[in-house]
Design a protein around this motif. Structure first.
Motif, short mmCIF file in Angstrom:
data_model
loop_
_atom_site.label_atom_id
_atom_site.label_comp_id
_atom_site.label_asym_id
_atom_site.label_seq_id
_atom_site.Cartn_x
_atom_site.Cartn_y
_atom_site.Cartn_z
N LYS A 113 -34.19 23.54 12.46
CA LYS A 113 -34.19 24.91 12.69
C LYS A 113 -33.79 25.38 14.21
O LYS A 113 -34.73 25.53 14.88
N ILE A 114 -32.45 25.68 14.41
CA ILE A 114 -32.28 25.62 15.84
C ILE A 114 -31.78 27.14 16.25
O ILE A 114 -30.77 27.57 15.41
N THR A 115 -32.68 27.65 16.85
CA THR A 115 -32.43 29.32 16.95
C THR A 115 -31.56 29.42 18.25
O THR A 115 -31.38 28.43 19.19
N GLY A 116 -31.35 30.70 18.70
CA GLY A 116 -30.69 31.06 19.74
C GLY A 116 -29.45 30.51 20.07
O GLY A 116 -29.09 29.97 21.21
N CYS A 117 -28.68 30.08 19.19
CA CYS A 117 -27.29 29.24 19.35
C CYS A 117 -26.28 30.01 19.64
O CYS A 117 -26.13 31.14 19.19
N TYR A 118 -25.37 29.34 20.42
CA TYR A 118 -24.18 29.87 20.51
C TYR A 118 -23.10 28.68 20.50
O TYR A 118 -23.41 27.46 20.73
N SER A 119 -21.92 28.82 19.63
CA SER A 119 -21.03 28.08 19.13
C SER A 119 -19.71 27.70 20.01
O SER A 119 -19.37 28.91 20.72
N ASP A 120 -19.11 26.64 20.10
CA ASP A 120 -17.86 26.65 20.50
C ASP A 120 -16.89 25.93 19.56
O ASP A 120 -17.61 25.41 18.72
N TYR A 121 -15.77 25.98 19.40
CA TYR A 121 -14.89 25.52 18.38
C TYR A 121 -13.74 24.74 19.00
O TYR A 121 -13.22 24.74 20.14
N GLU A 122 -13.19 23.78 17.88
CA GLU A 122 -12.04 23.35 18.23
C GLU A 122 -11.14 23.26 17.07
O GLU A 122 -11.37 22.51 15.70
N VAL A 123 -9.86 24.01 16.92
CA VAL A 123 -9.23 24.03 15.76
C VAL A 123 -8.33 22.98 15.77
O VAL A 123 -7.41 22.69 16.66
N LEU A 124 -8.24 22.20 14.65
CA LEU A 124 -7.28 20.80 14.48
C LEU A 124 -6.44 20.98 13.44
O LEU A 124 -6.66 21.22 12.22
#
Length: 312
Positions: free
Chosen positions: A129-140
């Motif tokens: 259970k991972i709180t305080g997340c920011y995400s990044d992405y890579e569209v392929l």
């Protein structure tokens, strides 16, 4: 019983208060994902002193953060104007969400008022259970296959707990095969490329504080550098001036669309200020190609408009 690699689940839900688990549910917050990876970055505080022995003393554990990664299909919700499953991840990647009923869902870059997300990852019998997340992405995007998005993010560590995998409720849309149902252009030139990759390039850093538990108050987004690459077939400069555009630092428009059926159309659009890095020669199927770096800049001086991501 061993934990099976194929048994798992990913849930994601936007947080109301940073770092506070909003308790995502399998019925409302499930995301169809593959290849989850969890890596805990724990700071080991060693205790090395001058003594009569060279044997080590027990260390102390300092702050811990979690790096996570998984891949999702590139697809819409099935209904134009209804957000896709990955909506919380786009929002946690420094994007605002604008919904126009029965028409579109658009994600646009922001530089303030960032939203965080809690991500639960079931690894068969264990739940992270991972709180305080920011995400990044890579569209392929790859010709002849399904498009995908590789999500990478960082969040706060919480002790994993035991928990059996539950059944998630997913949107039933299928991804579109990239080919006849897709378009791609650079500077209004329909380049013959096998693949396009666009990455968010977010900088996610730790916010340290003497008053915080383990000295870590929060994570924060501090920078953005959208970029990527494509591998178009080489053509004459008269057809499209890859080399001249690179050397002059010219800015050209990039556009890509996947899908033609309402509710399952994905677009990269309004990216009108894209610069080329130095092309590198390559080959594909006996033809010469360029391995072409792409740098996606702001459009207006105020920024926050490098590229719209739209589901229609």
């Amino acid at each position: 019983m061993p934990f099976l690699e194929k048994r798992g689940l990913v849930l994601a839900k936007i947080e109301t208060t940073y770092g506070t688990d909003p308790t995502p549910t399998a019925a409302a917050n499930a995301i169809l994902a593959s290849n989850p990876s969890i890596r805990v970055d724990g700071r080991v505080l060693t205790r090395e002193y001058l003594e009569s022995t060279i044997s080590r003393r027990a260390h102390v554990m300092g702050r811990a953060v979690v790096d996570f990664e998984f891949t999702t299909e590139l697809k819409g919700s099935g209904t134009a104007g209804t957000a896709p499953e990955v909506s919380p991840l786009w929002r946690a990647a420094a994007h605002s969400e604008t919904i126009v009923a029965v028409t579109s869902v658009t994600y646009q870059q922001i530089s303030a008022a960032f939203e965080s997300v809690t991500v639960w990852v079931y690894m068969d019998g264990i739940i992270h259970k991972i709180t305080g997340c920011y995400s990044d992405y890579e569209v392929l995007l790859g010709a002849g296959g399904f498009g995908s998005i590789r999500w990478r993010g960082k969040g706060l560590y919480n002790a994993p707990v035991d928990g059996a995998v539950v059944a998630g409720t997913f949107q039933t849309t299928k991804p579109v095969v990239i080919g006849a149902a897709s378009t791609f252009s650079l500077g209004a030139y329909a380049a013959s490329a096998e693949s396009l990759q666009i990455r968010g390039g977010l900088g996610i850093e730790e916010r340290l504080d003497l008053n915080a538990t383990d000295g870590l108050k929060a994570l924060q987004i501090v920078s953005r550098d959208i970029g990527g690459s494509a591998n178009p077939e080489a053509v004459t400069e008269a057809t499209h001036s890859f080399w001249a555009n690179f050397k002059a630092g010219s800015e050209v428009a990039l556009a890509a669309t996947v899908g033609t059926v309402a509710g399952n159309i994905f677009k990269l659009k309004t990216a009108s200020k894209v610069q080329y890095g130095a092309p590198a020669w390559g080959a594909r199927g006996g033809n010469r190609i360029y391995e072409l770096p792409l740098h996606v800049n702001r459009v207006a001086e105020a920024g926050n408009d490098e590229m719209l991501i739209e589901y229609t």
